[in-house]
Design a protein around this motif. Structure first.
Motif, PDB file in Angstrom:
ATOM      1  N   GLY A 174      -6.986 -62.454  11.962  1.00  0.00           N
ATOM      2  CA  GLY A 174      -7.002 -62.952  10.454  1.00  0.00           C
ATOM      3  C   GLY A 174      -8.737 -63.047  10.053  1.00  0.00           C
ATOM      4  N   GLY A 175      -8.810 -63.247   8.706  1.00  0.00           N
ATOM      5  CA  GLY A 175     -10.181 -63.760   8.271  1.00  0.00           C
ATOM      6  C   GLY A 175     -10.854 -62.495   7.751  1.00  0.00           C
ATOM      7  N   GLN A 176     -10.524 -61.141   7.815  1.00  0.00           N
ATOM      8  CA  GLN A 176     -11.176 -60.180   7.248  1.00  0.00           C
ATOM      9  C   GLN A 176     -10.237 -59.365   6.042  1.00  0.00           C
ATOM     10  OE1 GLN A 176     -13.958 -57.855  10.089  1.00  0.00           O
ATOM     11  NE2 GLN A 176     -12.082 -58.427  11.309  1.00  0.00           N
ATOM     12  N   PHE A 177     -10.719 -59.638   4.838  1.00  0.00           N
ATOM     13  CA  PHE A 177     -10.005 -58.978   3.686  1.00  0.00           C
ATOM     14  C   PHE A 177     -10.868 -58.073   2.537  1.00  0.00           C
ATOM     15  CE2 PHE A 177      -7.996 -62.716   5.016  1.00  0.00           C
ATOM     16  CZ  PHE A 177      -6.929 -62.565   5.234  1.00  0.00           C
ATOM     17  N   VAL A 178     -10.272 -57.287   2.124  1.00  0.00           N
ATOM     18  CA  VAL A 178     -10.913 -56.767   0.935  1.00  0.00           C
ATOM     19  C   VAL A 178      -9.984 -56.939  -0.237  1.00  0.00           C
ATOM     20  CG1 VAL A 178     -11.994 -54.815   2.043  1.00  0.00           C
ATOM     21  CG2 VAL A 178      -9.545 -54.220   1.516  1.00  0.00           C
ATOM     22  N   SER A 179     -10.400 -56.779  -1.393  1.00  0.00           N
ATOM     23  CA  SER A 179      -9.927 -57.148  -2.646  1.00  0.00           C
ATOM     24  C   SER A 179      -9.030 -55.711  -3.068  1.00  0.00           C
ATOM     25  CB  SER A 179     -10.509 -57.739  -3.563  1.00  0.00           C
ATOM     26  OG  SER A 179      -9.802 -57.921  -4.804  1.00  0.00           O
ATOM     27  N   VAL A 180      -8.042 -55.608  -3.321  1.00  0.00           N
ATOM     28  CA  VAL A 180      -7.286 -54.494  -4.004  1.00  0.00           C
ATOM     29  C   VAL A 180      -6.393 -54.962  -5.109  1.00  0.00           C
ATOM     30  CG1 VAL A 180      -5.661 -52.713  -3.470  1.00  0.00           C
ATOM     31  CG2 VAL A 180      -7.336 -53.193  -1.664  1.00  0.00           C
ATOM     32  N   ASP A 181      -6.637 -54.546  -6.239  1.00  0.00           N
ATOM     33  CA  ASP A 181      -5.686 -54.960  -7.262  1.00  0.00           C
ATOM     34  C   ASP A 181      -5.825 -56.561  -7.428  1.00  0.00           C
ATOM     35  OD1 ASP A 181      -5.201 -52.357  -7.989  1.00  0.00           O
ATOM     36  OD2 ASP A 181      -2.996 -52.456  -7.020  1.00  0.00           O
ATOM     37  N   GLY A 182      -6.821 -57.092  -7.124  1.00  0.00           N
ATOM     38  CA  GLY A 182      -7.000 -58.506  -7.267  1.00  0.00           C
ATOM     39  C   GLY A 182      -6.297 -59.370  -6.059  1.00  0.00           C
ATOM     40  N   LYS A 183      -5.730 -58.636  -5.165  1.00  0.00           N
ATOM     41  CA  LYS A 183      -5.182 -59.328  -4.158  1.00  0.00           C
ATOM     42  C   LYS A 183      -5.873 -58.859  -2.802  1.00  0.00           C
ATOM     43  CE  LYS A 183      -0.504 -58.936  -6.020  1.00  0.00           C
ATOM     44  NZ  LYS A 183      -0.208 -60.467  -6.209  1.00  0.00           N
ATOM     45  N   ASN A 184      -5.504 -59.802  -1.776  1.00  0.00           N
ATOM     46  CA  ASN A 184      -6.272 -59.430  -0.397  1.00  0.00           C
ATOM     47  C   ASN A 184      -5.477 -58.644   0.502  1.00  0.00           C
ATOM     48  OD1 ASN A 184      -8.530 -61.640  -0.710  1.00  0.00           O
ATOM     49  ND2 ASN A 184      -7.077 -63.139  -0.320  1.00  0.00           N
ATOM     50  N   MET A 185      -6.298 -57.517   0.981  1.00  0.00           N
ATOM     51  CA  MET A 185      -5.736 -56.694   2.003  1.00  0.00           C
ATOM     52  C   MET A 185      -6.587 -57.030   3.246  1.00  0.00           C
ATOM     53  SD  MET A 185      -4.863 -52.503   1.876  1.00  0.00           S
ATOM     54  CE  MET A 185      -3.499 -52.840   0.423  1.00  0.00           C
ATOM     55  N   SER A 186      -5.863 -57.245   4.326  1.00  0.00           N
ATOM     56  CA  SER A 186      -6.302 -57.441   5.709  1.00  0.00           C
ATOM     57  C   SER A 186      -6.679 -56.358   6.557  1.00  0.00           C
ATOM     58  CB  SER A 186      -5.275 -58.356   6.425  1.00  0.00           C
ATOM     59  OG  SER A 186      -5.926 -58.374   7.895  1.00  0.00           O
ATOM     60  N   TYR A 187      -7.770 -56.340   7.224  1.00  0.00           N
ATOM     61  CA  TYR A 187      -8.041 -55.119   8.111  1.00  0.00           C
ATOM     62  C   TYR A 187      -8.931 -55.776   9.429  1.00  0.00           C
ATOM     63  CZ  TYR A 187     -13.085 -55.891   6.790  1.00  0.00           C
ATOM     64  OH  TYR A 187     -14.305 -56.529   6.318  1.00  0.00           O
ATOM     65  N   SER A 188      -8.936 -54.879  10.329  1.00  0.00           N
ATOM     66  CA  SER A 188      -9.860 -55.265  11.481  1.00  0.00           C
ATOM     67  C   SER A 188     -10.704 -54.057  11.782  1.00  0.00           C
ATOM     68  CB  SER A 188      -8.818 -55.365  12.579  1.00  0.00           C
ATOM     69  OG  SER A 188      -9.347 -55.507  13.661  1.00  0.00           O
ATOM     70  N   ILE A 189     -11.615 -54.151  12.277  1.00  0.00           N
ATOM     71  CA  ILE A 189     -12.699 -53.094  12.689  1.00  0.00           C
ATOM     72  C   ILE A 189     -13.141 -53.403  14.242  1.00  0.00           C
ATOM     73  CG2 ILE A 189     -14.785 -52.080  12.328  1.00  0.00           C
ATOM     74  CD1 ILE A 189     -14.725 -52.480   9.586  1.00  0.00           C
ATOM     75  N   ARG A 190     -12.956 -52.324  15.103  1.00  0.00           N
ATOM     76  CA  ARG A 190     -13.403 -52.435  16.365  1.00  0.00           C
ATOM     77  C   ARG A 190     -14.146 -51.295  16.887  1.00  0.00           C
ATOM     78  NH1 ARG A 190      -9.042 -54.287  20.462  1.00  0.00           N
ATOM     79  NH2 ARG A 190     -10.650 -53.815  22.072  1.00  0.00           N
ATOM     80  N   GLY A 191     -15.087 -51.286  17.611  1.00  0.00           N
ATOM     81  CA  GLY A 191     -15.673 -50.189  18.123  1.00  0.00           C
ATOM     82  C   GLY A 191     -16.782 -49.714  17.296  1.00  0.00           C
ATOM     83  N   ASN A 192     -17.640 -48.807  17.981  1.00  0.00           N
ATOM     84  CA  ASN A 192     -18.927 -48.545  17.171  1.00  0.00           C
ATOM     85  C   ASN A 192     -19.220 -47.066  17.396  1.00  0.00           C
ATOM     86  OD1 ASN A 192     -20.089 -51.170  16.292  1.00  0.00           O
ATOM     87  ND2 ASN A 192     -19.815 -51.598  18.577  1.00  0.00           N
ATOM     88  N   GLY A 193     -18.263 -46.116  17.678  1.00  0.00           N
ATOM     89  CA  GLY A 193     -18.388 -44.811  17.705  1.00  0.00           C
ATOM     90  C   GLY A 193     -18.746 -44.090  16.637  1.00  0.00           C
ATOM     91  N   ASP A 194     -19.255 -42.724  16.785  1.00  0.00           N
ATOM     92  CA  ASP A 194     -19.650 -41.962  15.510  1.00  0.00           C
ATOM     93  C   ASP A 194     -18.465 -41.683  14.731  1.00  0.00           C
ATOM     94  OD1 ASP A 194     -22.224 -41.958  16.632  1.00  0.00           O
ATOM     95  OD2 ASP A 194     -21.998 -40.210  17.727  1.00  0.00           O
ATOM     96  N   GLN A 195     -17.369 -41.352  15.246  1.00  0.00           N
ATOM     97  CA  GLN A 195     -16.144 -41.164  14.612  1.00  0.00           C
ATOM     98  C   GLN A 195     -15.300 -42.314  14.292  1.00  0.00           C
ATOM     99  OE1 GLN A 195     -14.237 -36.897  15.150  1.00  0.00           O
ATOM    100  NE2 GLN A 195     -15.187 -37.383  17.294  1.00  0.00           N
ATOM    101  N   THR A 196     -14.767 -42.485  12.852  1.00  0.00           N
ATOM    102  CA  THR A 196     -14.150 -43.615  12.529  1.00  0.00           C
ATOM    103  C   THR A 196     -12.562 -43.089  12.518  1.00  0.00           C
ATOM    104  OG1 THR A 196     -15.681 -44.399  11.085  1.00  0.00           O
ATOM    105  CG2 THR A 196     -13.669 -44.966  10.484  1.00  0.00           C
TER     106      THR A 196
END
Length: 310
Positions: free
Chosen positions: A44-66
């Motif tokens: 929890g706690g990581q969000f981006v705004s899409v159409d004025g609403k919160n969409m949750s995401y998580s980012i792990r790792g630091n590799g060159d490819q996403t």
């Protein structure tokens, strides 16, 4: 007494309908009851705004490819659900798990759950995170949405990886679900009831007690919500619209599929999809639909060798 008996019979009939619907969802979608309003822990706690609403995401790792990782239909807590797979991938890749609207900690939405709308929302989230080149990877229904996604954003997607992913033409996807009965079931506490049974499967052993509690809460939040039911109601039309579509021929695709699936023609449909592109590979694995719970190590290893040949 007759009135009481009539009411009791109606109640029993309603419960039977709900049970039949639940079983049919398992059989038709081959997804089972998925796992997962409380932003706690890593999910929890990581969000981006899409159409004025919160969409949750998580980012792990630091590799060159996403890797952009997307869930199967109705997965209540995608970030938790993908934990075993992300644990295997994070040492070598940057893994971005997106929880679409109606999933995980994300908001719900009134926008129809057409493939086009879902794809546009996910892409907006990816753009908001500043990601412009990535491997698209996903479970189950993501295979269907990915056809539209990669057609629109081929310049961004370097490969598609499907985990027992949905394919156009899979049987029984013209099923009409009793949406209003399920909505009534939610109002009567069906989602809360189901939430009491999650987190106990052997394949969920990777979840600690706090994560299992989070899973329970997100199951109660998301199962049979209006957003969930709207997506369910659009499944047949989304599958119908995908008939005859293929991935871009120059897009490398790696497909993992369950060996001896109960879905008729499952292997053949994936063989055809892998053969439809210049560089496609199908890997059959023993297990159930949630291969990312039990075969994550093999998935990560096959991905590395596949990318080495592209």
């Amino acid at each position: 007494m007759k009135k009481i008996r009539t009411v009791a019979l109606k109640a029993l009939a309603s419960v039977s309908v709900v049970l039949v619907v639940l079983v049919s969802i398992v059989l038709v979608l081959n997804v089972g009851s998925s796992r997962a309003n409380v932003p706690t822990g890593e999910a929890g706690g990581q969000f981006v705004s899409v159409d004025g609403k919160n969409m949750s995401y998580s980012i792990r790792g630091n590799g060159d490819q996403t890797i952009v990782l997307l869930p199967g239909f109705g997965t209540s807590a995608p970030i938790l659900d993908f934990t075993p797979l992300v644990n295997e991938l994070a040492p070598d890749y940057r893994v971005v798990t997106i929880e679409p609207f109606g999933y995980g900690h994300s908001d719900g939405t009134d926008k129809d759950r057409t493939t086009a709308n879902i794809v546009e929302e996910i892409h907006t989230a990816v753009q908001s995170l500043g990601i412009d080149e990535y491997i698209l990877m996903g479970h189950s229904i993501t295979g269907l949405y990915a056809l539209d996604y990669t057609a629109k954003y081929r310049d961004e997607v370097t490969a598609f990886v499907g985990i027992d992913s949905s394919v156009p033409g899979q049987p029984k996807m013209d099923t009409t679900f009793p949406i209003e009965a399920l909505r009534l079931g939610r109002q009567l506490g069906l989602a809360e009831l189901l939430s009491k049974f999650v987190g106990g499967e052997a394949s969920d052993a990777y979840l600690d007690p706090a994560a299992k509690e989070e899973l329970r809460l997100l199951t109660a939040k998301n199962n049979f919500s209006d957003t969930y039911l709207n997506e369910m109601d659009h499944l047949s039309s989304n599958f119908a619209d995908a008939i005859g579509t293929t991935f871009p021929a120059d897009l490398p695709i790696l497909l993992f599929a369950v060996r001896n699936s109960e879905v008729q023609g499952w292997t053949e449909l994936h063989e055809m999809q892998a053969a439809s592109v210049d560089h496609g590979e199908l890997v059959m694995l023993d297990g159930d639909h949630y291969l990312h719970h039990t075969r994550s190590k093999e998935i990560a290893e096959h991905l590395e060798s596949f990318l080495d040949t592209v």
